[in-house]
Design a protein around this motif. Structure first.
Motif, PDB file in Angstrom:
ATOM      1  N   ALA A 114       0.807  -1.220   0.000  1.00 36.88           N
ATOM      2  CA  ALA A 114       0.000   0.000   0.000  1.00 36.88           C
ATOM      3  C   ALA A 114       0.836   1.264   0.000  1.00 36.88           C
ATOM      4  O   ALA A 114       2.000   1.256   0.403  1.00 36.88           O
ATOM      5  N   ALA A 115       0.194   2.337  -0.415  1.00 38.80           N
ATOM      6  CA  ALA A 115       0.772   3.663  -0.265  1.00 38.80           C
ATOM      7  C   ALA A 115       0.604   4.122   1.177  1.00 38.80           C
ATOM      8  O   ALA A 115      -0.022   3.445   1.996  1.00 38.80           O
ATOM      9  N   GLU A 116       1.173   5.259   1.490  1.00 42.05           N
ATOM     10  CA  GLU A 116       1.077   5.794   2.840  1.00 42.05           C
ATOM     11  C   GLU A 116      -0.303   6.409   3.062  1.00 42.05           C
ATOM     12  O   GLU A 116      -0.787   7.174   2.234  1.00 42.05           O
ATOM     13  N   PRO A 117      -0.962   6.083   4.176  1.00 34.12           N
ATOM     14  CA  PRO A 117      -2.282   6.639   4.421  1.00 34.12           C
ATOM     15  C   PRO A 117      -2.199   8.031   5.026  1.00 34.12           C
ATOM     16  O   PRO A 117      -1.113   8.548   5.324  1.00 34.12           O
ATOM     17  N   ASN A 118      -3.355   8.618   5.258  1.00 36.16           N
ATOM     18  CA  ASN A 118      -3.444   9.893   5.944  1.00 36.16           C
ATOM     19  C   ASN A 118      -2.851   9.765   7.345  1.00 36.16           C
ATOM     20  O   ASN A 118      -2.914   8.709   7.975  1.00 36.16           O
ATOM     21  N   THR A 119      -2.277  10.854   7.846  1.00 35.31           N
ATOM     22  CA  THR A 119      -1.650  10.811   9.169  1.00 35.31           C
ATOM     23  C   THR A 119      -2.633  10.418  10.262  1.00 35.31           C
ATOM     24  O   THR A 119      -2.231   9.870  11.293  1.00 35.31           O
ATOM     25  N   SER A 120      -3.910  10.665  10.042  1.00 41.94           N
ATOM     26  CA  SER A 120      -4.907  10.304  11.051  1.00 41.94           C
ATOM     27  C   SER A 120      -4.960   8.795  11.270  1.00 41.94           C
ATOM     28  O   SER A 120      -5.300   8.332  12.363  1.00 41.94           O
ATOM     29  N   VAL A 121      -4.616   8.024  10.242  1.00 37.05           N
ATOM     30  CA  VAL A 121      -4.631   6.566  10.373  1.00 37.05           C
ATOM     31  C   VAL A 121      -3.522   6.105  11.312  1.00 37.05           C
ATOM     32  O   VAL A 121      -3.718   5.195  12.126  1.00 37.05           O
ATOM     33  N   PHE A 122      -2.359   6.727  11.222  1.00 33.05           N
ATOM     34  CA  PHE A 122      -1.279   6.382  12.146  1.00 33.05           C
ATOM     35  C   PHE A 122      -1.674   6.703  13.581  1.00 33.05           C
ATOM     36  O   PHE A 122      -1.342   5.967  14.512  1.00 33.05           O
ATOM     37  N   GLU A 123      -2.402   7.791  13.754  1.00 33.48           N
ATOM     38  CA  GLU A 123      -2.866   8.147  15.090  1.00 33.48           C
ATOM     39  C   GLU A 123      -3.888   7.126  15.593  1.00 33.48           C
ATOM     40  O   GLU A 123      -3.874   6.753  16.777  1.00 33.48           O
ATOM     41  N   GLU A 124      -4.754   6.658  14.700  1.00 33.16           N
ATOM     42  CA  GLU A 124      -5.712   5.613  15.071  1.00 33.16           C
ATOM     43  C   GLU A 124      -4.989   4.362  15.553  1.00 33.16           C
ATOM     44  O   GLU A 124      -5.378   3.758  16.565  1.00 33.16           O
ATOM     45  N   MET A 125      -3.959   3.954  14.821  1.00 24.64           N
ATOM     46  CA  MET A 125      -3.228   2.744  15.196  1.00 24.64           C
ATOM     47  C   MET A 125      -2.500   2.941  16.523  1.00 24.64           C
ATOM     48  O   MET A 125      -2.449   2.036  17.365  1.00 24.64           O
ATOM     49  N   GLN A 127      -3.437   4.966  18.970  1.00 25.87           N
ATOM     50  CA  GLN A 127      -4.440   4.972  20.028  1.00 25.87           C
ATOM     51  C   GLN A 127      -4.921   3.556  20.346  1.00 25.87           C
ATOM     52  O   GLN A 127      -5.250   3.247  21.498  1.00 25.87           O
ATOM     53  N   ALA A 128      -4.964   2.703  19.320  1.00 29.21           N
ATOM     54  CA  ALA A 128      -5.408   1.321  19.519  1.00 29.21           C
ATOM     55  C   ALA A 128      -4.296   0.425  20.060  1.00 29.21           C
ATOM     56  O   ALA A 128      -4.543  -0.750  20.365  1.00 29.21           O
ATOM     57  N   GLY A 129      -3.075   0.962  20.156  1.00 28.29           N
ATOM     58  CA  GLY A 129      -1.955   0.154  20.623  1.00 28.29           C
ATOM     59  C   GLY A 129      -1.486  -0.867  19.601  1.00 28.29           C
ATOM     60  O   GLY A 129      -0.858  -1.870  19.963  1.00 28.29           O
ATOM     61  N   PHE A 130      -1.790  -0.609  18.331  1.00 26.26           N
ATOM     62  CA  PHE A 130      -1.416  -1.550  17.266  1.00 26.26           C
ATOM     63  C   PHE A 130      -0.016  -1.209  16.767  1.00 26.26           C
ATOM     64  O   PHE A 130       0.230  -0.106  16.278  1.00 26.26           O
ATOM     65  N   THR A 131       0.908  -2.142  16.874  1.00 29.30           N
ATOM     66  CA  THR A 131       2.271  -1.942  16.387  1.00 29.30           C
ATOM     67  C   THR A 131       2.455  -2.701  15.085  1.00 29.30           C
ATOM     68  O   THR A 131       1.853  -3.754  14.875  1.00 29.30           O
TER      69      THR A 131
END
Length: 318
Positions: A114-125, A127-131
């Motif tokens: 995939a391409a790089e998503p919007n920065t908000s997606v990184f913040e979602e991950m 916040q969810a503790g997803f590494t």
């Protein structure tokens, strides 16, 4: 490190590409086509020091990713399973950039191309503790397209910015005809919109697009620019692979930026200004021997990079 056993005909093609250093220009069979209509070829034996790994339908990772990487996903499945591209098409039903990252986070997929998503997606991950583990595997470019009849061949970065902030409103301001500029945009969660904001606009705020000028699909944006009012007033943006290698920009003109024309050479040498990688992405918790981790490592290997090259993408390695 695991040695992936690949059907012999496909492996030989990858080795041949590595040796000659050329990319098929659309003529002749692709790696996926060499096994079409037949059963998988005998596998190549790994060296004794390497552990063998064989991909099967049963252990194949659930792939997801960006619209523009669907052909690469199909090619990966075709090569690693030793089946024709048509037979594996259902394994690369990608759900677009932003949603693919959410699917990975939610356990709905195992690996992204995939391409790089919007920065908000990184913040979602976060916040969810997803590494996650995320590595660049190819380079693409954000490109701008206009109707082929538009006399403008090149824009500067500043001109593009001013078009999309609304400061430049007529093509005559950038050396074109006396026509209002109709600037199409992508939807907020698309990969190309993320690239537009990150690479081009930076801290500048894009003007609000008129109703109907924000397009949800890449193909829709291309069609809108091509057919707008029968004139050359429209401009839009997409990724280079989609526009050029997938031939979606036929009938349109891909503009040079800062006098640099986007092509495989200027993307590889980084002289074209608007570049961004495609990534392989997996959960950081994937075990070393999991199919997703094995595929992730393979995409970064010489064999994986050769496949990326044969498919018309610009690999990150050589």
């Amino acid at each position: 490190m695991k040695k992936i056993i690949i059907p012999a005909v496909l492996a030989a093609l990858l080795l041949a590409v590595s040796a000659c250093g050329t990319v098929p220009g659309g003529a002749g069979p692709s790696p996926a086509d060499t096994s079409a209509g037949g059963s998988p070829s005998p596998s190549i034996s790994p060296s004794p020091s390497e552990e063998e790994f064989v991909f099967t339908r049963e252990n194949f990772p659930r792939m997801d990713g960006s619209t523009s990487t669907i052909p690469l996903g199909q090619a990966v499945a075709s090569v690693l399973l030793g089946e024709s591209r048509d037979n594996v098409a259902e394994l690369a039903q990608f759900s677009k950039t932003t949603q693919s990252f959410r699917n990975l986070m939610d356990g709905g997929s195992d690996i992204l191309i995939a391409a790089e998503p919007n920065t908000s997606v990184f913040e979602e991950m976060k916040q969810a503790g997803f590494t996650y583990d995320m590595a660049p595997i190819a380079t693409d470019a954000l490109v701008f397209v206009v109707n082929a009849s538009n006399p403008v061949d090149s824009l500067t970065t500043e001109q593009v910015q001013k078009i999309y902030t609304g400061e430049i409103t007529n093509w005559k301001q950038v050396g074109g005809a006396d026509l209002p500029i109709e600037a199409f945009q992508r939807n907020a969660e698309s990969g190309s919109q993320s690239l537009m904001e990150k690479l081009v606009m930076k801290d500048l705020k894009m003007a609000e697009a008129p109703q109907g000028y924000t397009i949800a699909e890449m193909e829709g944006l291309i069609s809108a620019v091509r057919s707008f009012d029968g004139s050359s007033a429209a401009i839009g943006y997409t990724v280079y692979y989609y526009a050029d290698d997938m031939k979606m920009a036929d009938g349109l003109k891909i503009l040079s930026i800062d006098r640099v024309k986007p092509d495989d050479g200027t993307i590889a040498d980084k002289s074209y200004p608007f570049l961004n990688p495609y990534y392989a992405v997996i959960s950081a918790k994937e075990p070393e021997n999991s199919p997703a981790r094995v595929m992730y490592n393979w995409l970064l290997s010489p064999e994986g990079q050769n496949l990326i090259k044969t498919e018309g993408y610009v690999p990150v390695q050589g």
